[in-house]
Write a protein that holds these residues in place. Structure first.
Motif, PDB file in Angstrom:
ATOM      1  N   ASN A 190      -6.778  12.664  -3.969  1.00  0.00           N
ATOM      2  CA  ASN A 190      -5.888  12.354  -2.855  1.00  0.00           C
ATOM      3  C   ASN A 190      -6.073  10.912  -2.398  1.00  0.00           C
ATOM      4  OD1 ASN A 190      -3.873  13.747  -1.065  1.00  0.00           O
ATOM      5  ND2 ASN A 190      -5.247  12.945   0.504  1.00  0.00           N
ATOM      6  N   GLY A 191      -7.325  10.436  -2.413  1.00  0.00           N
ATOM      7  CA  GLY A 191      -7.581   9.028  -2.111  1.00  0.00           C
ATOM      8  C   GLY A 191      -6.928   8.109  -3.128  1.00  0.00           C
ATOM      9  N   ALA A 192      -6.881   8.557  -4.392  1.00  0.00           N
ATOM     10  CA  ALA A 192      -6.216   7.771  -5.435  1.00  0.00           C
ATOM     11  C   ALA A 192      -4.706   7.710  -5.204  1.00  0.00           C
ATOM     12  CB  ALA A 192      -6.514   8.370  -6.804  1.00  0.00           C
ATOM     13  N   PHE A 193      -4.115   8.816  -4.737  1.00  0.00           N
ATOM     14  CA  PHE A 193      -2.683   8.805  -4.416  1.00  0.00           C
ATOM     15  C   PHE A 193      -2.384   7.760  -3.331  1.00  0.00           C
ATOM     16  CE2 PHE A 193      -2.327  13.564  -5.688  1.00  0.00           C
ATOM     17  CZ  PHE A 193      -2.261  13.202  -7.026  1.00  0.00           C
ATOM     18  N   ILE A 194      -3.272   7.676  -2.349  1.00  0.00           N
ATOM     19  CA  ILE A 194      -3.092   6.680  -1.284  1.00  0.00           C
ATOM     20  C   ILE A 194      -3.192   5.270  -1.857  1.00  0.00           C
ATOM     21  CG2 ILE A 194      -4.049   5.771   0.868  1.00  0.00           C
ATOM     22  CD1 ILE A 194      -5.050   8.623   1.479  1.00  0.00           C
ATOM     23  N   GLN A 195      -4.202   5.031  -2.687  1.00  0.00           N
ATOM     24  CA  GLN A 195      -4.420   3.694  -3.233  1.00  0.00           C
ATOM     25  C   GLN A 195      -3.253   3.261  -4.124  1.00  0.00           C
ATOM     26  OE1 GLN A 195      -8.423   2.788  -4.553  1.00  0.00           O
ATOM     27  NE2 GLN A 195      -7.664   1.500  -6.213  1.00  0.00           N
ATOM     28  N   GLY A 196      -2.797   4.138  -5.008  1.00  0.00           N
ATOM     29  CA  GLY A 196      -1.677   3.804  -5.876  1.00  0.00           C
ATOM     30  C   GLY A 196      -0.400   3.571  -5.086  1.00  0.00           C
ATOM     31  N   SER A 197      -0.172   4.378  -4.065  1.00  0.00           N
ATOM     32  CA  SER A 197       1.033   4.221  -3.238  1.00  0.00           C
ATOM     33  C   SER A 197       1.020   2.891  -2.495  1.00  0.00           C
ATOM     34  CB  SER A 197       1.136   5.379  -2.242  1.00  0.00           C
ATOM     35  OG  SER A 197       1.249   6.616  -2.897  1.00  0.00           O
ATOM     36  N   PHE A 198      -0.131   2.512  -1.973  1.00  0.00           N
ATOM     37  CA  PHE A 198      -0.213   1.261  -1.233  1.00  0.00           C
ATOM     38  C   PHE A 198       0.002   0.046  -2.135  1.00  0.00           C
ATOM     39  CE2 PHE A 198      -1.383   3.515   2.470  1.00  0.00           C
ATOM     40  CZ  PHE A 198      -1.379   2.633   3.535  1.00  0.00           C
ATOM     41  N   LEU A 199      -0.352   0.142  -3.414  1.00  0.00           N
ATOM     42  CA  LEU A 199      -0.062  -0.950  -4.340  1.00  0.00           C
ATOM     43  C   LEU A 199       1.443  -1.133  -4.491  1.00  0.00           C
ATOM     44  CD1 LEU A 199      -0.853  -3.105  -6.410  1.00  0.00           C
ATOM     45  CD2 LEU A 199      -0.975  -1.292  -8.139  1.00  0.00           C
ATOM     46  N   VAL A 200       2.154  -0.030  -4.707  1.00  0.00           N
ATOM     47  CA  VAL A 200       3.608  -0.084  -4.844  1.00  0.00           C
ATOM     48  C   VAL A 200       4.237  -0.605  -3.554  1.00  0.00           C
ATOM     49  CG1 VAL A 200       5.695   1.294  -5.176  1.00  0.00           C
ATOM     50  CG2 VAL A 200       3.667   1.734  -6.580  1.00  0.00           C
ATOM     51  N   ILE A 201       3.779  -0.117  -2.418  1.00  0.00           N
ATOM     52  CA  ILE A 201       4.302  -0.563  -1.128  1.00  0.00           C
ATOM     53  C   ILE A 201       4.062  -2.056  -0.929  1.00  0.00           C
ATOM     54  CG2 ILE A 201       3.934  -0.385   1.372  1.00  0.00           C
ATOM     55  CD1 ILE A 201       3.381   2.635   0.903  1.00  0.00           C
ATOM     56  N   SER A 202       2.869  -2.517  -1.287  1.00  0.00           N
ATOM     57  CA  SER A 202       2.513  -3.919  -1.100  1.00  0.00           C
ATOM     58  C   SER A 202       3.424  -4.843  -1.899  1.00  0.00           C
ATOM     59  CB  SER A 202       1.051  -4.141  -1.511  1.00  0.00           C
ATOM     60  OG  SER A 202       0.713  -5.513  -1.483  1.00  0.00           O
ATOM     61  N   VAL A 203       3.605  -4.550  -3.170  1.00  0.00           N
ATOM     62  CA  VAL A 203       4.434  -5.414  -4.023  1.00  0.00           C
ATOM     63  C   VAL A 203       5.893  -5.373  -3.573  1.00  0.00           C
ATOM     64  CG1 VAL A 203       5.259  -5.802  -6.377  1.00  0.00           C
ATOM     65  CG2 VAL A 203       2.872  -5.149  -5.980  1.00  0.00           C
ATOM     66  N   ALA A 204       6.381  -4.180  -3.256  1.00  0.00           N
ATOM     67  CA  ALA A 204       7.772  -4.055  -2.814  1.00  0.00           C
ATOM     68  C   ALA A 204       7.997  -4.788  -1.491  1.00  0.00           C
ATOM     69  CB  ALA A 204       8.142  -2.580  -2.687  1.00  0.00           C
ATOM     70  N   ALA A 205       7.048  -4.720  -0.577  1.00  0.00           N
ATOM     71  CA  ALA A 205       7.164  -5.442   0.692  1.00  0.00           C
ATOM     72  C   ALA A 205       7.178  -6.947   0.453  1.00  0.00           C
ATOM     73  CB  ALA A 205       6.008  -5.049   1.619  1.00  0.00           C
TER      74      ALA A 205
END
Length: 462
Positions: A190-205
């Motif tokens: 679940n921590g990995a899901f958070i980390q991977g999601s934040f990478l996508v969010i960061s680049v898209a932002a």
């Protein structure tokens, strides 16, 4: 420093570097499945663009993760030979299962994921994406199983041969589903899901701030934010479950988490502060009775303090206390930030809130820190045991290795890993600056109906 401390530092350095990458792979693997499924269902070409872009990032991350992870298995033999002899029968089984059932699955279908677009039918590529994601999750499962047995050893017997005692499995599935395995696996993934999601969010932002690839960025953030929000909220309950398991099977670790020196009922939950091991006191903002209530559902529940255990069996309390509370604090930030961002998304105000987008860009580092500090608090928290209650860390080191040898290998690892890290950053930077390809710029078009593409776009001027 002696051989034991140097070997511990070396292993901590190599595994902490490696642990940057698997959570990204696991989290991005789930998102790739969602993105590609969205493309097949909606037939919207933007989801093709999104999927193909993040496949390239996933591949770069996977390559560095594999390269950095191989070293640790050699360290078991070079630096921790006594430990390896003691747990070899137990540890070998999940590691072998990880290689056969997880790594081969992930790496085998990765080739189709990377090079099959336009060359295989859409459903074949979709299945490959799913299997790569499952492979990354299963790899985490077997690694966590092996590590969890060290935390809560069960289903074994001690066998002495030629004067050497080793642990042997008496119940394979009992070993696999040891008391802490499933909660630690769930917590880690679940921590990995958070980390991977934040990478996508960061680049898209970042793209939105630069006013580039607007539609790509908006749909990427919307999808990743949903995953990040669900995972962040779920982590609160998973973490609570994990703390209850720790309280039952590793009471010294729980006491170190909260800087609890005296056994007491109505135990307080520390929010922020520090602990002084010499004075055996913790100075912190606390909620009275909350720790007892969280563990037992009763504010009068008795929490065992460190003073009920021999002091030579205490972990380094200050390190465990601080890393644990930083992890928890970041977890609360993830919940608040993702819920707030989701609220703005629903109100159609997120993409105009530049200050939120700027936080999204830099926040990619925070799940990495949370996962790293979670690992530190868990592993340092079981010290001085390398296998909890059975073998101390000082008993697990190799007898023949010397301090200068460990120093030399540590320095070499640092140099190589530093170079590897900058190569990874260079590849990410290059791909992000280039951005996603437009669907009509691709040489091979991935058609939803699955027809084989026979024509390749000619270069301009041909």
């Amino acid at each position: 420093m002696d051989v034991e401390m140097l070997s511990r530092i070396q292993f901590a350095f190599t595994i902490m570097f490696h642990y940057i990458f698997p959570p990204f792979s696991i989290g991005m693997g789930l998102l790739l499945v969602i993105f590609e499924a969205s493309y097949l269902i909606t037939k919207n070409k933007i989801y093709e663009t999104i999927t193909r872009f993040w496949i390239k990032i996933f591949a770069a991350n996977f390559a560095v993760g594999v390269a950095s992870g191989i070293v640790m298995e050699f360290e078991f033999g070079t630096n921790w030979a006594s430990y390896s002899r003691f747990v070899g029968d137990v540890f070998g089984s999940p590691l072998a299962a990880e290689g056969i059932f997880a790594f081969f699955l992930e790496s085998g279908f990765l080739a189709i994921l990377l090079f099959g677009w336009g060359r295989v039918k859409p459903w074949v590529h979709m299945v490959s994406t799913v299997l790569v994601s499952i492979g990354s999750i299963m790899s985490a499962f077997w690694i966590v199983v092996a590590n969890s047995w060290q935390q809560t050893p069960v289903a074994y017997e001690l066998v002495t041969t030629n004067g050497f005692t080793r642990a042997e499995i008496v119940d394979f599935w009992g070993m696999v589903f040891n008391p802490s395995a499933m909660v630690r696996f769930t917590h880690s993934v679940n921590g990995a899901f958070i980390q991977g999601s934040f990478l996508v969010i960061s680049v898209a932002a970042y793209f939105l701030i630069k006013k580039r690839h607007i539609e790509f960025a908006k749909k990427s953030i919307a999808t990743a934010l949903i995953v990040a929000t669900i995972a962040s909220v779920a982590q609160l309950f998973i973490g609570h479950w994990h703390a209850q398991v720790v309280a039952e099977y590793q009471p010294t670790k729980l006491a170190a988490f909260e800087g609890q020196y005296e056994t007491t009922d109505n135990a307080s939950l520390a929010i922020i502060g520090y602990t002084n091991e010499d004075k055996q006191e913790t100075v912190a903002l606390q909620i009275p009775g909350m720790l007892s209530w969280l563990i037992y559902g009763d504010v009068n529940g008795v929490v065992t303090g460190l003073n009920d255990f021999p002091q030579d069996e205490w972990p380094p309390v200050a390190i465990v206390f601080q890393t644990y509370h930083i992890m928890v604090g970041l977890g609360m930030f993830f919940i608040a930030f993702t819920l707030f961002s989701s609220f703005l998304l629903i109100r159609n105000k997120l993409f105009q809130a530049k200050w939120v987008l700027r936080i999204m860009v830099i926040s990619v580092i925070l799940p990495v820190i949370a996962n790293q500090f979670g690992w530190v608090s868990a592993e340092v928290g079981r010290q001085p045991w390398v296998v909890y209650g059975l073998m101390k860390t000082s008993e697990g080191i190799s007898k023949s290795v010397t301090a200068p040898e460990v120093w030399t290998s540590l320095i070499l690892f640092f140099i190589v890993y530093t170079l590897l890290f900058f190569v990874w950053l260079y590849v990410l930077d290059r791909e992000i600056k280039h951005g996603p390809d437009k669907p009509d710029e691709n040489d091979l078009v991935y058609k939803v109906k699955g027809e084989r593409v026979n024509s390749i776009k000619k270069m301009e001027g041909e």
